[in-house]
Write a protein that holds these residues in place. Structure first.
Motif, PDB file in Angstrom:
ATOM      1  N   PRO A 123     -14.330  77.975  55.659  1.00 50.30           N
ATOM      2  CA  PRO A 123     -15.769  77.986  55.954  1.00 50.30           C
ATOM      3  C   PRO A 123     -16.105  78.886  57.143  1.00 50.30           C
ATOM      4  O   PRO A 123     -15.385  78.914  58.140  1.00 50.30           O
ATOM      5  N   TYR A 124     -17.188  79.630  57.006  1.00 52.23           N
ATOM      6  CA  TYR A 124     -17.726  80.529  58.025  1.00 52.23           C
ATOM      7  C   TYR A 124     -16.817  81.732  58.291  1.00 52.23           C
ATOM      8  O   TYR A 124     -16.995  82.444  59.283  1.00 52.23           O
ATOM      9  N   THR A 146     -14.430  74.701  44.707  1.00 56.29           N
ATOM     10  CA  THR A 146     -13.597  75.188  45.801  1.00 56.29           C
ATOM     11  C   THR A 146     -12.133  75.212  45.389  1.00 56.29           C
ATOM     12  O   THR A 146     -11.396  76.176  45.652  1.00 56.29           O
TER      13      THR A 146
END
Length: 248
Positions: free
Chosen positions: A105-106, A219
């Motif tokens: 994430p990010y 995911t």
């Protein structure tokens, strides 16, 4: 509202221009250096002093990758392809770890940009073509005429084969770029939809568990796609090497 494509934005971290040439250090450059350094450090640590007799977890992972790629090269190219094993192994490791780090994430997915994947595919295309000419000389042109084809159809077949061969430089990069970009975009859209439902509250907040579950499933699927795309890119590279070395 944020766009699902905003995650692919190139941000300039250290601006640098020389005339009309753009040399800025971007977030893409940062993550490329990051995962390259991490992978290099991992391989160095597990192979330090020849590795351990009883391998650790990370050494086992590296050894499995090594064996997997070596079997692929031997199976697709043959004994003559062993000298290209370091290149194939490096290509697979680069794509695999770039894809996996993009799942954090990010973070930033380097392989979601066509300029990166196209650069890889064009470089491989040029390198394979050079190998073909250095191995066979002008006889390499016989690759563009299938054996046993009627001479009357030779002009048409040669044109088709040349066009097909040239598109390898594009298709190899487009396949990787499109799959990584599409998967990340879909995950972003569904997660944004689920977050909006949760923010509304009430019945929609309870129902948001459904898209959240789909996001978790996607995911896991994207992690599988990260491995699959690295494998597809690498095995096609081996097939192209086999064509250049053995022709038909």
């Amino acid at each position: 509202m944020y766009s699902p494509l905003e995650q692919f934005s190139i941000l300039s971290l250290i601006p640098l221009h020389i005339g009309n040439v753009y040399f800025s250090f971007t977030n893409s450059s940062l993550y490329m250096l990051l995962f390259t350094g991490l992978v290099g450090a991992l391989f160095y640590m597990v192979t330090l002093n020849g590795g351990k007799l009883v391998p650790s977890r990370w050494q086992s992972v590296v050894e499995m990758l090594y064996t997997f790629i070596l079997d692929m090269v031997e199976g697709q190219v043959g004994p003559k392809g062993k000298k290209y094993f370091p290149f194939v192994f490096t290509t697979f490791s680069f794509i695999l770890f770039a894809n996996l780090i993009g799942m954090v994430p990010y973070s930033f997915t380097v392989t979601s940009h066509f300029v990166v994947t196209f650069g890889l595919s064009v470089s491989i295309f040029i390198g394979v073509t050079i190998i073909g000419f250095t191995t066979h000389g002008m006889h390499f042109f016989s690759f563009f005429l299938p054996p046993g084809a009627p001479l009357a159809l030779a002009p048409l077949l040669v044109v088709l084969e040349v066009v097909s061969y040239s598109f390898r430089a594009v298709s190899l990069g487009v396949r990787l770029f499109a799959n990584m970009m599409a998967g990340h975009t879909l995950v972003k859209i569904l997660s944004g939809f689920a977050w909006t439902m949760l923010g509304v509250g009430g019945a929609l907040g309870v129902a948001s568990i459904i898209p959240f579950g789909v996001v978790f499933a996607l995911t896991g699927l994207e992690i599988g796609v990260a491995f699959l795309q690295a494998y597809v890119f690498t095995i096609l590279t081996c097939i192209y090497l086999n064509d250049a070395i053995h022709l038909h």
